[in-house]
Design a protein around this motif. Sequence first.
Motif, mmCIF file in Angstrom:
data_model
loop_
_atom_site.group_PDB
_atom_site.id
_atom_site.type_symbol
_atom_site.label_atom_id
_atom_site.label_comp_id
_atom_site.label_asym_id
_atom_site.label_seq_id
_atom_site.Cartn_x
_atom_site.Cartn_y
_atom_site.Cartn_z
ATOM 1 N N LEU A 1 4.511 -3.305 16.523
ATOM 2 C CA LEU A 1 3.964 -1.531 16.660
ATOM 3 C C LEU A 1 4.428 -1.354 18.158
ATOM 4 C CD1 LEU A 1 1.274 -0.611 14.217
ATOM 5 C CD2 LEU A 1 3.835 -0.024 14.203
ATOM 6 N N ARG A 2 3.678 -2.418 18.925
ATOM 7 C CA ARG A 2 3.813 -2.029 20.403
ATOM 8 C C ARG A 2 5.094 -2.323 20.941
ATOM 9 N NH1 ARG A 2 -1.017 0.461 21.047
ATOM 10 N NH2 ARG A 2 -2.792 -0.485 20.558
ATOM 11 N N MET A 3 6.016 -3.074 20.469
ATOM 12 C CA MET A 3 7.320 -3.234 20.716
ATOM 13 C C MET A 3 8.319 -1.933 20.522
ATOM 14 S SD MET A 3 9.948 -5.055 22.039
ATOM 15 C CE MET A 3 9.352 -6.713 22.454
ATOM 16 N N LYS A 4 7.838 -1.555 19.149
ATOM 17 C CA LYS A 4 8.755 -0.270 18.742
ATOM 18 C C LYS A 4 8.562 0.809 19.568
ATOM 19 C CE LYS A 4 9.589 2.309 14.710
ATOM 20 N NZ LYS A 4 9.281 2.706 13.131
ATOM 21 N N GLU A 5 7.152 1.047 19.985
ATOM 22 C CA GLU A 5 6.809 2.256 20.981
ATOM 23 C C GLU A 5 7.356 1.936 22.369
ATOM 24 O OE1 GLU A 5 2.550 2.189 20.559
ATOM 25 O OE2 GLU A 5 2.270 3.031 18.581
ATOM 26 N N ALA A 6 7.177 0.690 22.748
ATOM 27 C CA ALA A 6 7.548 0.605 24.126
ATOM 28 C C ALA A 6 9.111 0.875 24.271
ATOM 29 C CB ALA A 6 7.430 -0.799 24.572
ATOM 30 N N THR A 7 9.897 0.221 23.385
ATOM 31 C CA THR A 7 11.425 0.379 23.391
ATOM 32 C C THR A 7 11.742 1.924 23.211
ATOM 33 O OG1 THR A 7 11.723 -1.783 22.141
ATOM 34 C CG2 THR A 7 13.515 -0.166 21.860
ATOM 35 N N HIS A 8 11.259 2.598 22.432
ATOM 36 C CA HIS A 8 11.556 4.166 22.260
ATOM 37 C C HIS A 8 11.259 4.588 23.386
ATOM 38 C CE1 HIS A 8 11.270 3.996 17.555
ATOM 39 N NE2 HIS A 8 12.329 3.450 17.983
ATOM 40 N N ALA A 9 10.075 4.527 24.028
ATOM 41 C CA ALA A 9 9.643 5.118 25.330
ATOM 42 C C ALA A 9 10.619 4.828 26.386
ATOM 43 C CB ALA A 9 8.349 4.627 25.756
#
Length: 287
Positions: free
Chosen positions: A20-28
């Motif tokens: 989830l952290r990877m997904k959020e960081a990628t989108h950001a």
Amino acid sequence: MALTALEQATQRYFATDRNLRMKEATHARYLVPQVDLASWVLHTLDWTDAQTVLDIGAGTGGHYERLMRVMPNLRYYALDLSPQLLRCHPCAAERLAYADALRLPYADASFDVVMANDMLYLLTDLDSCLREVKRVLKPDGRLLAATESVVNLPELQVLLRRAIVLLSRNGAKVDVPVAPVGAFALENGARILRRHFYAVVRHDLPATLHFPDIEPALDYIDSLRGLREHGLPADVDWDDLMLIMRQQISQLCKVLGKLELTVAYGAMIASDGGDFIKDFVARGGRA
């Protein structure tokens, strides 16, 4: 009862908050236009008359702090089936529950808003969940549900398909989905919600992930392993697949200067009498 392949994959994917952290960081970092997806979802709903909210499948609480900035006096409750993720949630522990969305541990007509963001597609019994949502909502309450399209990240699907054709003896006959979406997606979500609610409004947010370098793209794809690997042919190993993906993406970045993945995302609001349909209901009643 034995878990399905998707349920087992879901457990692996959400075993920690890393993915989830990877997904959020990628989108950001790489989403174009630069949009905070959680904030965008929240702003599709008018929160002015909401007093209590239930966040189903809340995970690490990605919507919580954003919501509190909009409605600081809101009474917020959340649940998830992953105790590991709930331990990372910033909300007070007494407002959090380790519970199943098919058996909500709350009284009838308790909430003004129920959020079910990025989680309904994981359920094998959508109707049971939606009946529970309907039960705990107040008569004029609203459901807010965000999800992806069945054609989300189509370019990634093409790359995966090519890699599988190269690696598998039966590759040309295998259809590999990019994401386990289909039970509840943008294309069919409104129709499913309409079985339980009087009106549904859909909001779409088209965007693109722009990866200028190969490594962040591969890191993002590798973070999806828990949800995708179970769909691979038996003779295809994930690490071998990633080697082929590296070659393909490296070539694309060399020729085009970047890798672009199309994001098809949206949110739906469903209600029997929420603010967004009150005028419509009134006009229908007069007619």
